[in-house]
Design a protein around this motif. Sequence first.
Motif, PDB file in Angstrom:
ATOM      1  N   PRO A 355      87.336  17.627  81.439  1.00 13.06           N
ATOM      2  CA  PRO A 355      86.279  18.469  81.344  1.00 13.06           C
ATOM      3  C   PRO A 355      87.619  20.173  81.891  1.00 13.06           C
ATOM      4  O   PRO A 355      87.533  20.923  81.586  1.00 13.06           O
ATOM      5  CB  PRO A 355      84.769  18.857  81.680  1.00 13.06           C
ATOM      6  CG  PRO A 355      85.032  17.762  80.604  1.00 13.06           C
ATOM      7  CD  PRO A 355      86.563  16.985  81.342  1.00 13.06           C
ATOM      8  N   ARG A 415      86.454  21.910  71.862  1.00 14.42           N
ATOM      9  CA  ARG A 415      86.198  22.291  73.541  1.00 14.42           C
ATOM     10  C   ARG A 415      84.801  22.726  74.017  1.00 14.42           C
ATOM     11  O   ARG A 415      84.365  22.270  74.971  1.00 14.42           O
ATOM     12  CB  ARG A 415      87.036  22.961  74.722  1.00 14.42           C
ATOM     13  CG  ARG A 415      88.707  22.068  73.976  1.00 14.42           C
ATOM     14  CD  ARG A 415      88.680  20.621  74.006  1.00 14.42           C
ATOM     15  NE  ARG A 415      89.458  20.102  74.029  1.00 14.42           N
ATOM     16  CZ  ARG A 415      89.844  19.099  73.048  1.00 14.42           C
ATOM     17  NH1 ARG A 415      89.053  18.416  72.394  1.00 14.42           N
ATOM     18  NH2 ARG A 415      91.078  18.144  72.652  1.00 14.42           N
ATOM     19  N   LEU A 419      81.470  19.809  75.209  1.00 13.87           N
ATOM     20  CA  LEU A 419      81.067  20.234  76.433  1.00 13.87           C
ATOM     21  C   LEU A 419      79.595  20.617  76.490  1.00 13.87           C
ATOM     22  O   LEU A 419      78.711  20.396  76.687  1.00 13.87           O
ATOM     23  CB  LEU A 419      81.437  21.539  77.094  1.00 13.87           C
ATOM     24  CG  LEU A 419      83.250  21.396  77.537  1.00 13.87           C
ATOM     25  CD1 LEU A 419      83.799  22.667  78.325  1.00 13.87           C
ATOM     26  CD2 LEU A 419      82.834  19.876  78.708  1.00 13.87           C
ATOM     27  N   GLU A 427      80.469  24.935  81.672  1.00  7.21           N
ATOM     28  CA  GLU A 427      82.034  24.537  81.138  1.00  7.21           C
ATOM     29  C   GLU A 427      81.805  25.164  80.289  1.00  7.21           C
ATOM     30  O   GLU A 427      82.698  25.968  79.695  1.00  7.21           O
ATOM     31  CB  GLU A 427      82.273  23.296  81.128  1.00  7.21           C
ATOM     32  CG  GLU A 427      83.092  22.900  82.434  1.00  7.21           C
ATOM     33  CD  GLU A 427      81.941  21.571  83.326  1.00  7.21           C
ATOM     34  OE1 GLU A 427      80.524  22.123  83.024  1.00  7.21           O
ATOM     35  OE2 GLU A 427      82.042  21.008  84.172  1.00  7.21           O
TER      36      GLU A 427
END
Length: 669
Positions: A355, A415, A419, A427
Amino acid sequence: MKTRGWVFPEGFAVCWNGMVYRTLSVGEPGDLDDDVKKIIASDPRKNGDFTRFTRNEETPPAVAFWFDLELRGSMVPASIALLLRLNRPDLATALWQAYQVPDVRGGVRGTAQSTPEWFRAASVEWLITAFHRLTGHFSNADDLDAVEVGESLIAWGDHVRAALRKDRPDRVANLTVLDFLHPAPVFLSDARRRLGAPLRSPWPNTVIEKRAVPAHDPAARPNSPSRHSIVELIDRLESIKTEKIMWPGILIFSVEPICLELSQWGDAAVEPLLDVLENDRRLTRTLEFDRPWSIEQKPVWVKDVAKELLGNLLDSPALIASSTPGELRLWWAGNRTTARLGRQFELLAAENSPPETWISSAEYLTRRSDIIVSTTGVSRRAMGGCNPDQPVPPMLGEDLRAGHGAEVTGLLHRRTLTLAAAHRSDEACRMAFLAYLWEPASALPSLQAAAGDKSCRDYHLVTAARLALRDLPAASEWSEMVREPASSPFAGGEALLPLWLYPDNPVLAQAAEWLASRLQPSTLSLFASNASVLAVPAFRRAAIRLLSDATAFGVVTRSLDGSLGYSWTTGAVEGGAGGGGWLEVGLEETLGQLPPGKSHPLRINDFLATQISSVAGTPGFRLDWSEADRNRAIAAIARYLDSNGNRFRARPTRLEDVACSGPGVYLEP
């Protein structure tokens, strides 16, 4: 160094700190009784820790011979031991008693009450002095002295540990006071290695030609290589000696001349630096410590410098930090022929990237071209950059839009969802905001997904971005969040950014009134750390109201060494937590205001005035002024806030400028 000590015929001397030094020259005999009197007369109450003198500009020159020898450990135990060894208990007693004088608060600290306590305190302080002598010699390239001191230090450290174990076998914790000695064998080993290495030719003071550019500027690196070879430059990395620009802080190597020149080689330096990362066991001359007065000092390895340089060259410090040398070699083998921008895209697209690497790559692609960020996170504006009156400049990833723009948009959203599902809220919020910067029109689903966890560090940015996209429920959700007991809206920074970006939003205006009504003395530093709130009417009105509150809740104190401090205790005001701080104020600037050793009450309006006065253009204020002078200054600050209320404007003025600077306030002409 010119000092005093006990000279032996063999060409060495034992000095007041208990250390042995070689003598370069020997002067006339000294007067021991007179020297001890001078030491005692230099006012030991200036010390805060156990029997520790601190030399400053007021130290009498007559006792410089004593103060100049002090490193980190106190010399007093060693000095007393030497006086006892000389059969002068009278002088030893006088020096000891000098440190039993109460300090300005009436306390006496660090007094040993038994023989074991005295042995423990004296031996630890002596070893601290020896350890800092070792690190000082090593850092200054005095390797012969470093070896001599290091060998003796390690042996004596073992003796003291054994004595502590024998004295209190049930108290293993006693040994933790010697943990600072752990790096000593590492420094000793590297100093021995250097003594056996061939001498190098002198290194020029400046090795960077004028045509060179900063290594952290991604826009350009010279086409022609450095005038020194990669092998030579890597060999010289062990000579790097740098310091932090602030404490606590980080070490920055990329601006060192050797590192700048090595970065000029570009991709050609990557493979050799990977070799360093994997195989190099050398130290640099740099020391790592939290603050200048810290006891612990740690070595900095050449491979630590290589990590920073690799992160710089590859524009991916997160990848370097999270990968082994072997993993980096595999990645480099598959990406070395790809252009810099393409590498960042591939890192974002790779499902197996950690990440942190996703975030790093997304930040690179969405970074404004007028912002330059080093691998250590230090950013600066390019010449003429960050002008809020000009259109936002293109991003570094702008050239990807034609061929991969939709892919980047999709990746940023995926993404964010990944996350958020993994409960990595910080994040997720960061990625969602980057998605907004990349393509605002497509970012709302990402922002709403990340907003599911209101505890994320960038929640204020997510809220502001949602409001920019007319997602009106964001205002109510943010207002509910700041009312939660666990929330910290007064922590500073940009946490209150929605309030000044959207002053006409009625829900946010109500939240501002609620927050402003709950300001406490312990949160008034908000007006210095986040002066943008002065552009919010509710906070400005609260500031004017609190400037009339003369309730005393703490104390302002001038210490004996001239430092100005303030403090308050928990419960001094309703709901208030304890706190305090120190101000950089010289005695010569406040003569006759608050003398050393004196105090006066700290009022609520005093503390607020000293915070607001840090804003450019505001009337001045000092906590050590007389009450009458403080009252006049407070009245002037209140008039300034009231008369200029409609002219206050906050920075940043738009979300795209968040990366340019922290929050601030200015007066509109």
